[in-house]
Design an enzyme around this catalytic site. Structure first.
Site, PDB file in Angstrom:
ATOM      1  N   LYS A   2      35.632 -22.471 -31.205  1.00 46.91           N
ATOM      2  CA  LYS A   2      34.615 -23.148 -30.409  1.00 46.91           C
ATOM      3  C   LYS A   2      33.654 -23.940 -31.295  1.00 46.91           C
ATOM      4  CE  LYS A   2      35.873 -20.151 -26.924  1.00 46.91           C
ATOM      5  NZ  LYS A   2      36.100 -18.743 -26.650  1.00 46.91           N
TER       6      LYS A   2
ATOM      7  N   TRP B 237      33.423 -12.518 -20.503  1.00 45.47           N
ATOM      8  CA  TRP B 237      33.841 -12.000 -21.807  1.00 45.47           C
ATOM      9  C   TRP B 237      33.250 -10.621 -22.062  1.00 45.47           C
ATOM     10  CZ3 TRP B 237      38.073 -13.801 -23.391  1.00 45.47           C
ATOM     11  CH2 TRP B 237      38.405 -15.146 -23.216  1.00 45.47           C
TER      12      TRP B 237
ATOM     13  N   ASP C 137      28.785 -10.869 -29.610  1.00 47.55           N
ATOM     14  CA  ASP C 137      29.942 -11.769 -29.556  1.00 47.55           C
ATOM     15  C   ASP C 137      29.398 -13.193 -29.466  1.00 47.55           C
ATOM     16  OD1 ASP C 137      32.062 -13.370 -28.932  1.00 47.55           O
ATOM     17  OD2 ASP C 137      32.653 -12.300 -27.107  1.00 47.55           O
TER      18      ASP C 137
HETATM   19  C1  LIG Z   1      36.574 -17.669 -26.197  1.00 43.91           C
HETATM   20  C2  LIG Z   1      35.791 -16.412 -26.205  1.00 43.91           C
HETATM   21  C3  LIG Z   1      36.389 -15.163 -26.436  1.00 43.91           C
HETATM   22  C4  LIG Z   1      37.873 -15.011 -26.668  1.00 43.91           C
HETATM   23  O1  LIG Z   1      38.183 -15.519 -27.883  1.00 43.91           O
HETATM   24  P1  LIG Z   1      39.665 -15.389 -28.521  1.00 43.91           P
HETATM   25  O2  LIG Z   1      39.436 -15.926 -29.886  1.00 43.91           O
HETATM   26  O3  LIG Z   1      40.561 -16.238 -27.670  1.00 43.91           O
HETATM   27  O4  LIG Z   1      40.056 -13.969 -28.496  1.00 43.91           O
HETATM   28  C5  LIG Z   1      35.584 -14.054 -26.455  1.00 43.91           C
HETATM   29  N1  LIG Z   1      34.256 -14.143 -26.272  1.00 43.91           N
HETATM   30  C6  LIG Z   1      33.648 -15.317 -26.029  1.00 43.91           C
HETATM   31  C7  LIG Z   1      32.162 -15.353 -25.827  1.00 43.91           C
HETATM   32  C8  LIG Z   1      34.391 -16.481 -25.999  1.00 43.91           C
HETATM   33  O5  LIG Z   1      33.785 -17.661 -25.766  1.00 43.91           O
END
Ligand SMILES: *Cc1c(COP(=O)(O)O)cnc(C)c1O
Length: 361
Positions: free
Chosen positions: A197, A102, A173
């Site tokens: 998540k 990511w 993030d």
């Molecule tokens: C799942 C995830 C993403 C992508 O998320 P979206 O909502 O599908 O854009 C980005 N960063 C991390 C750490 C993730 O776990």
């Protein structure tokens, strides 16, 4: 009705109590005579839902008043662009710490809007299985911000510390680790997370943004990607993801019912220890991640014989343990054990793993 243990990385399991409440309120939200999905986002009922969710999140995370909490759309992936569009104007440069898939995507997007310095890359010589030490971060003094991924969801690599950045705004993030334990929000300039998540359903994205980082967007920034526009409008510049916001609010209430986040952290640590313990004590299962930075939330593991992967997945599913397939880039298995995964689910998994090893090892 049978509910399985769902180890999906995202969209992920939600607390059953939350789903039940949403079901009970589905057709008539607290006497409003309609579903939350059917309400005006500017009406009194939804405004109260929105305000309560924000207040609860602020309380849970200890978010100070000089931070805005934005309820957005577009997923964490949109934040990969929104962060540079709003912050890059300071110096035209930014530092990124790369510890997994990511982070890599965030870097690719950041490069569209300025000069990116990769302050560390733990995947340069092989798979991502570690995080850099603070001393190994090649941070630059004039970076507009430092971006990192506290928990890399695919590789299962997690920072055991919050990087120091000498006053440069730190952007995190936190998609797959937010609310899994307490954090000191004041260490961060921006925290963002896709909801699917550890917060609620897909379609909602939360950004926690320090006031002074708002209002400096690059000139070409679309209105929908400007933090200032969303902040001024209390996340109602356009129609917000109302049902996701409501459901996130129910999750925050559920979390408050569990006590403080420190309590949730204890449970999460115990779940992770149980699973890693089972992996480490066997020669049949393996996890490649440096023990000092193993994720509490996403636990990848491989079998001694990859030929058995599909048998494992099939038998696990028959035993009510679903979505254990690892990411295609890593292979093997991955168990995502976010807040909503009960300890009994992790115990059921390790029991199954022991039995599978006994019969196939
Ligand atoms: C799942 C995830 C993403 C992508 O998320 P979206 O909502 O599908 O854009 C980005 N960063 C991390 C750490 C993730 O776990």
């Amino acid at each position: 009705m049978t509910r399985v243990y769902n180890f999906s990385p995202g969209p992920a399991a939600l607390p059953e109590a939350v789903l039940q409440q949403a079901r009970d309120e589905m057709l008539d939200w607290q006497g409003a005579g309609m579903s939350v999905m059917e309400m005006s986002h500017r009406g009194k009922a939804f405004m109260s839902i929105a305000a309560q969710a924000e207040a609860d999140l602020r309380e849970l995370m200890g978010i100070p008043q000089n931070y805005k909490v934005l309820f957005l759309q577009g997923g964490a992936s949109t934040q990969f662009a929104m962060v540079p569009l709003n912050l890059m104007s300071r110096t035209g440069k930014a530092d990124y710490i790369k510890t997994g898939s990511w982070g890599k995507k965030a870097i690719a997007e950041g490069k569209r809007y300025g000069e990116v310095n990769v302050a560390a890359d733990t995947g340069a010589d092989g798979p991502f299985t570690s995080v850099p030490a603070q001393a190994d971060l090649a941070l630059t003094e004039d970076a507009s911000y430092v971006h990192y991924t506290p928990n890399e969801t695919i590789e299962g690599v997690e920072f055991p510390y919050v990087p120091h950045t000498s006053g440069v705004p730190l952007v995190a993030d936190m998609s797959s680790t937010i609310l899994s334990r307490p954090v000191d929000v004041t260490r961060f300039g921006i925290i963002y997370a896709g909801a699917q998540k550890n917060i609620g359903p897909a379609g909602l994205t939360i950004a926690i943004v320090r006031d002074d980082l708002i209002g400096n967007a690059l000139e070409q920034t679309p209105a929908m990607l400007d933090y200032q526009i969303h902040a001024y409008a209390d996340s109602m510049y356009n129609t917000p993801p109302t049902f996701g916001w409501y459901l996130a609010g129910l999750v925050f209430q559920w979390l408050k019912g569990q006590g403080v986040l420190a309590g949730m952290a204890e449970i999460n640590e115990r779940k992770a220890k149980t699973l890693y313990g089972a992996i480490d004590k066997s020669d049949f299962y393996a996890n490649p991640v440096d023990p000092g930075c193993r994720s509490w939330m996403n636990v990848p593991f491989t079998l001694a014989d990859a030929e058995l992967d599909n048998v494992f997945l099939k038998q696990a599913e028959d035993a009510g343990l679903h979505t254990l397939k690892g990411h295609r880039s890593v292979g093997g298995m991955r168990a995502s054990i976010y807040n909503a995964m009960p300890e009994a689910g992790v115990q059921a998994l390790v029991d199954f793993m022991a039995e599978f090893e006994r019969t196939h090892g």
